[in-house]
Design an enzyme around this catalytic site. Sequence first.
Site, PDB file in Angstrom:
ATOM      1  N   GLU A  56     -12.419 -34.167  -6.564  1.00 56.77           N
ATOM      2  CA  GLU A  56     -13.012 -33.033  -5.858  1.00 56.77           C
ATOM      3  C   GLU A  56     -14.123 -32.391  -6.683  1.00 56.77           C
ATOM      4  OE1 GLU A  56     -12.584 -29.623  -6.811  1.00 56.77           O
ATOM      5  OE2 GLU A  56     -10.549 -29.441  -7.610  1.00 56.77           O
ATOM      6  N   VAL A 108      -9.659 -29.278  -2.090  1.00 59.84           N
ATOM      7  CA  VAL A 108      -8.689 -30.360  -1.914  1.00 59.84           C
ATOM      8  C   VAL A 108      -8.689 -30.849  -0.471  1.00 59.84           C
ATOM      9  CG1 VAL A 108      -6.215 -30.897  -1.889  1.00 59.84           C
ATOM     10  CG2 VAL A 108      -7.217 -29.698  -3.846  1.00 59.84           C
ATOM     11  N   LYS A 121      -1.188 -24.132  -7.984  1.00 59.86           N
ATOM     12  CA  LYS A 121      -1.803 -23.150  -8.877  1.00 59.86           C
ATOM     13  C   LYS A 121      -0.827 -22.002  -9.129  1.00 59.86           C
ATOM     14  CE  LYS A 121      -6.598 -24.106  -7.577  1.00 59.86           C
ATOM     15  NZ  LYS A 121      -6.510 -24.983  -6.402  1.00 59.86           N
ATOM     16  N   SER A 137      -3.038 -21.901   2.210  1.00 58.01           N
ATOM     17  CA  SER A 137      -4.169 -22.790   1.988  1.00 58.01           C
ATOM     18  C   SER A 137      -4.211 -23.935   2.993  1.00 58.01           C
ATOM     19  CB  SER A 137      -4.108 -23.362   0.570  1.00 58.01           C
ATOM     20  OG  SER A 137      -5.064 -24.374   0.386  1.00 58.01           O
ATOM     21  N   ALA A 138      -5.425 -24.301   3.387  1.00 56.18           N
ATOM     22  CA  ALA A 138      -5.624 -25.471   4.248  1.00 56.18           C
ATOM     23  C   ALA A 138      -5.228 -26.759   3.543  1.00 56.18           C
ATOM     24  CB  ALA A 138      -7.082 -25.551   4.694  1.00 56.18           C
ATOM     25  N   ASP A 139      -5.077 -26.721   2.211  1.00 57.55           N
ATOM     26  CA  ASP A 139      -4.625 -27.914   1.491  1.00 57.55           C
ATOM     27  C   ASP A 139      -3.293 -28.402   2.056  1.00 57.55           C
ATOM     28  OD1 ASP A 139      -6.821 -27.375  -0.057  1.00 57.55           O
ATOM     29  OD2 ASP A 139      -5.704 -26.868  -1.868  1.00 57.55           O
ATOM     30  N   ASP A 190      -1.372 -15.811   4.142  1.00 56.06           N
ATOM     31  CA  ASP A 190      -2.490 -16.517   3.520  1.00 56.06           C
ATOM     32  C   ASP A 190      -1.976 -17.844   2.986  1.00 56.06           C
ATOM     33  OD1 ASP A 190      -4.742 -17.366   2.228  1.00 56.06           O
ATOM     34  OD2 ASP A 190      -5.064 -15.533   1.072  1.00 56.06           O
ATOM     35  N   LYS A 220     -18.675 -23.363  -0.876  1.00 53.73           N
ATOM     36  CA  LYS A 220     -17.355 -23.958  -1.117  1.00 53.73           C
ATOM     37  C   LYS A 220     -16.789 -24.351   0.238  1.00 53.73           C
ATOM     38  CE  LYS A 220     -12.827 -22.699  -3.067  1.00 53.73           C
ATOM     39  NZ  LYS A 220     -12.043 -21.576  -3.649  1.00 53.73           N
TER      40      LYS A 220
END
Length: 304
Positions: free
Chosen positions: A24, A105, A156, A137-139, A135, A85
Amino acid sequence: MTEIRLSDEVAAALAEARPVVALESTIISHGMPWPRNAEVAAEVEAAVRAEGAVPATVAVIDGTPCAGLDAAQIARLGQGGAVVKAASRDLGLCAVRGLTAGTTVSATMRIAHLAGIGTFATGGIGGVHRGDGLDVSADLTELAVTDVCVVCAGVKSILDIPRTIETLETLRVPVLVFGADEFPAFYTRRSGVAAGERVDDAAEIAAIRSAHAAMSLGTGLLVANPIPEADALDPDAIGGTIEAALAEAAARGINGKEVTPFLLGRLNAETDGTALAANIALVLNNARLAARIAVAGTAQTARS
């Protein structure tokens, strides 16, 4: 089918069924300062090559998804300016507006899959943020629908790790931990969350990935690779620094995709660069493991 621009090296490797590892690019565009970001990008690519695979750094250049960047393109990403981003949801927007973007990602997974690259190395994946849980993540959702093996140093440590693992289970994403009994937390080897499945051999990971894909389950495979012991940070010390940075982000109204770059910057500043050094070490460690998985997978396919 969306056109993916491949470098000559990546195109040749794919045509010849040689192992390729996607990388990435938000670590270049939004994760590290210039010129260290470009230096690290070169080091990560070299680490993949040293293990016998071909690196394919992924980004969007002037609206075109690319797998395999040259030095000039990496410099363009790393020097700032008009570089956004992009998560997977942003790829269509980038294409229509001709934007240049570092890929997260989720976006890297999508582009790698379209290019025919099945193994991907990153630093850490996104997940469920601390707080009310809205919230996410789209990951995680990309892992639920895109068949790519993702090697990371865990979730993370700024995130809610137990809830992230539960979400991955709900989304049917297999989670393997390499060489450890506890799920790693990016800067540290320990999170307090037991490993669902421990695997100690890259060849076994490749075999699991192949069997998973053969069953048409449609999801990705997550491999959590703990940061090397020598490079890991003290969990209590980094935990306190993270809490302070999260509080500052909330007070300043920083949210969404801007949270992670802000927190990484604060952590690097507050730890006098030790967080940055740890970040680099874990990314290199993940690149090496991903390359070994890709090489083993190619060998297994050739024998079958």
